[in-house]
Design an enzyme around this catalytic site. Structure first.
Site, PDB file in Angstrom:
ATOM      1  N   GLY A  12       0.788  -1.231   0.000  1.00 13.37           N
ATOM      2  CA  GLY A  12       0.000   0.000   0.000  1.00 13.37           C
ATOM      3  C   GLY A  12       0.817   1.277   0.000  1.00 13.37           C
ATOM      4  N   SER A  13       2.066   1.221  -0.527  1.00 13.91           N
ATOM      5  CA  SER A  13       2.845   2.479  -0.555  1.00 13.91           C
ATOM      6  C   SER A  13       2.218   3.467  -1.539  1.00 13.91           C
ATOM      7  CB  SER A  13       4.316   2.213  -0.900  1.00 13.91           C
ATOM      8  OG  SER A  13       4.466   1.824  -2.241  1.00 13.91           O
ATOM      9  N   ASN A  14       1.645   2.984  -2.621  1.00 11.62           N
ATOM     10  CA  ASN A  14       0.956   3.900  -3.545  1.00 11.62           C
ATOM     11  C   ASN A  14      -0.287   4.493  -2.891  1.00 11.62           C
ATOM     12  OD1 ASN A  14       2.124   4.195  -6.387  1.00 11.62           O
ATOM     13  ND2 ASN A  14       2.344   1.990  -6.028  1.00 11.62           N
ATOM     14  N   LYS A  65     -17.432 -14.053  -8.972  1.00 14.29           N
ATOM     15  CA  LYS A  65     -18.313 -12.914  -8.658  1.00 14.29           C
ATOM     16  C   LYS A  65     -17.556 -11.773  -7.978  1.00 14.29           C
ATOM     17  CE  LYS A  65     -22.777 -15.039  -8.750  1.00 14.29           C
ATOM     18  NZ  LYS A  65     -22.773 -15.162 -10.204  1.00 14.29           N
ATOM     19  N   LEU A  87      -3.625  -6.758  -7.583  1.00 12.90           N
ATOM     20  CA  LEU A  87      -3.060  -7.779  -8.464  1.00 12.90           C
ATOM     21  C   LEU A  87      -4.089  -8.748  -9.049  1.00 12.90           C
ATOM     22  CD1 LEU A  87       0.294  -8.425  -6.567  1.00 12.90           C
ATOM     23  CD2 LEU A  87      -0.245  -6.711  -8.298  1.00 12.90           C
ATOM     24  N   HIS A 106       1.209   0.592 -13.258  1.00 11.25           N
ATOM     25  CA  HIS A 106       1.983  -0.610 -13.598  1.00 11.25           C
ATOM     26  C   HIS A 106       3.476  -0.250 -13.551  1.00 11.25           C
ATOM     27  CE1 HIS A 106       2.724  -4.531 -15.330  1.00 11.25           C
ATOM     28  NE2 HIS A 106       3.643  -3.951 -16.077  1.00 11.25           N
ATOM     29  N   ASP A 147      -3.573  -4.676 -18.876  1.00 15.28           N
ATOM     30  CA  ASP A 147      -2.579  -3.602 -19.109  1.00 15.28           C
ATOM     31  C   ASP A 147      -2.694  -2.989 -20.511  1.00 15.28           C
ATOM     32  OD1 ASP A 147      -1.519  -4.013 -16.552  1.00 15.28           O
ATOM     33  OD2 ASP A 147      -0.054  -5.472 -17.265  1.00 15.28           O
ATOM     34  N   GLU A 176       6.397   6.137  -9.115  1.00 17.66           N
ATOM     35  CA  GLU A 176       4.970   5.770  -9.028  1.00 17.66           C
ATOM     36  C   GLU A 176       4.248   6.703  -8.073  1.00 17.66           C
ATOM     37  OE1 GLU A 176       3.991   1.607  -8.454  1.00 17.66           O
ATOM     38  OE2 GLU A 176       5.896   0.980  -9.279  1.00 17.66           O
TER      39      GLU A 176
HETATM   40  C1  GAR Z   1       3.618  -1.341  -7.359  1.00 20.19           C
HETATM   41  O1  GAR Z   1       4.931  -1.366  -7.837  1.00 20.19           O
HETATM   42  C2  GAR Z   1       2.639  -1.388  -8.511  1.00 20.19           C
HETATM   43  O2  GAR Z   1       3.072  -0.706  -9.644  1.00 20.19           O
HETATM   44  C3  GAR Z   1       2.563  -2.862  -8.779  1.00 20.19           C
HETATM   45  O3  GAR Z   1       2.531  -3.444  -7.506  1.00 20.19           O
HETATM   46  C4  GAR Z   1       3.288  -2.628  -6.593  1.00 20.19           C
HETATM   47  C5  GAR Z   1       2.446  -2.362  -5.370  1.00 20.19           C
HETATM   48  O4  GAR Z   1       3.143  -1.645  -4.403  1.00 20.19           O
HETATM   49  N1  GAR Z   1       1.415  -3.201  -9.579  1.00 20.19           N
HETATM   50  C6  GAR Z   1       1.423  -4.148 -10.505  1.00 20.19           C
HETATM   51  O5  GAR Z   1       2.380  -4.871 -10.722  1.00 20.19           O
HETATM   52  C7  GAR Z   1       0.120  -4.285 -11.299  1.00 20.19           C
HETATM   53  N2  GAR Z   1       0.324  -5.056 -12.470  1.00 20.19           N
HETATM   54  P1  GAR Z   1       2.387  -0.936  -3.201  1.00 20.19           P
HETATM   55  O6  GAR Z   1       1.420  -1.961  -2.587  1.00 20.19           O
HETATM   56  O7  GAR Z   1       3.493  -0.586  -2.225  1.00 20.19           O
HETATM   57  O8  GAR Z   1       1.667   0.274  -3.716  1.00 20.19           O
END
Ligand code: GAR
Length: 203
Positions: A12-14, A65, A87, A106, A147, A176
């Site tokens: 969950g850093s994003n 579902k 994911l 991504h 994607d 990101e």
């Molecule tokens: C991030 O690097 C994001 O781009 C990637 O998962 C990571 C989640 O990090 N997403 C994918 O690969 C989607 N295809 P986070 O949980 O620290 O945000």
């Protein structure tokens, strides 16, 4: 008020970067809820600490579902769905009802290292193996093709000879955390225009 839902699967850093930008007043939006496809997602704790409603909608429980269940929760409640390290693959009606209202981050320069099976650290392992000199990240619209939706914004990150998948991942995450909130802000201000499958961000 512009309302978003954030879908996560892991750290969950994003998600945190979005929360920070909202708290700092850079994005005028509210996170309606955070949804995870796994109970163990650490990002859920971060959301709870901030007083945001959280839901776990796992494939294990909801099977085919899953997307339908998410749609039930979000229908007419949010303006934008943000996949921030989510994911699982969304499918069915939600992609229609939220057409051009679901975005994903991504961790590569799409179309490189993207599509089915390309997620998380695997993306960086593939980039290192291929020996690319640049990688980065992409924010794109979500449609039926994994994607494959229109690219909204990208950030470029150099790949060094000494890089491992982990060090590359760390440097890409920094980017990101910039471009995802920026796109959400542009979206909330109605500054993202889609024309013939291509995106223009109005300045
Ligand atoms: C991030 O690097 C994001 O781009 C990637 O998962 C990571 C989640 O990090 N997403 C994918 O690969 C989607 N295809 P986070 O949980 O620290 O945000």
């Amino acid at each position: 008020m512009f309302k978003i839902a954030v879908l996560i699967s892991g750290g969950g850093s994003n998600l945190l970067s979005i929360i920070n930008q909202i708290e700092e007043g850079n994005i005028n939006a509210k996170i309606h809820c955070v949804i995870s496809d796994r109970e163990s997602a650490k990002g859920l704790l971060k959301a709870k600490e901030k007083g945001i409603d959280t839901f776990v909608i796992s494939k294990k429980k909801y099977g085919t579902k899953t997307s339908e269940k998410i749609l039930e929760l979000l229908r007419e409640k949010v303006d934008l769905i943000v996949l921030a390290g989510y994911l699982s693959i969304l499918d069915g009606e939600i992609l229609k009802e939220f057409k051009n209202k679901i975005i994903n981050i991504h961790p590569s320069l799409i179309p490189s290292f993207s599509g089915n099976g390309m997620y998380g650290i695997k993306v960086h392992e593939a980039a290192i193996k291929k020996g690319v000199k640049f990688s980065g990240c992409t924010v794109h619209f979500v449609n039926e093709e994994v994607d494959g939706g229109a690219i909204i914004n990208q950030a470029l990150v150099p790949v060094y000879f000494e890089d491992t998948a982990k060090t590359l991942q760390e440097r890409i995450l920094i980017e990101e955390h910039k471009i995802l909130p920026e796109v959400i802000k542009a979206f909330s201000l109605n500054k993202i225009k889609l024309e013939n499958g291509k995106v223009k961000i109005l300045l």
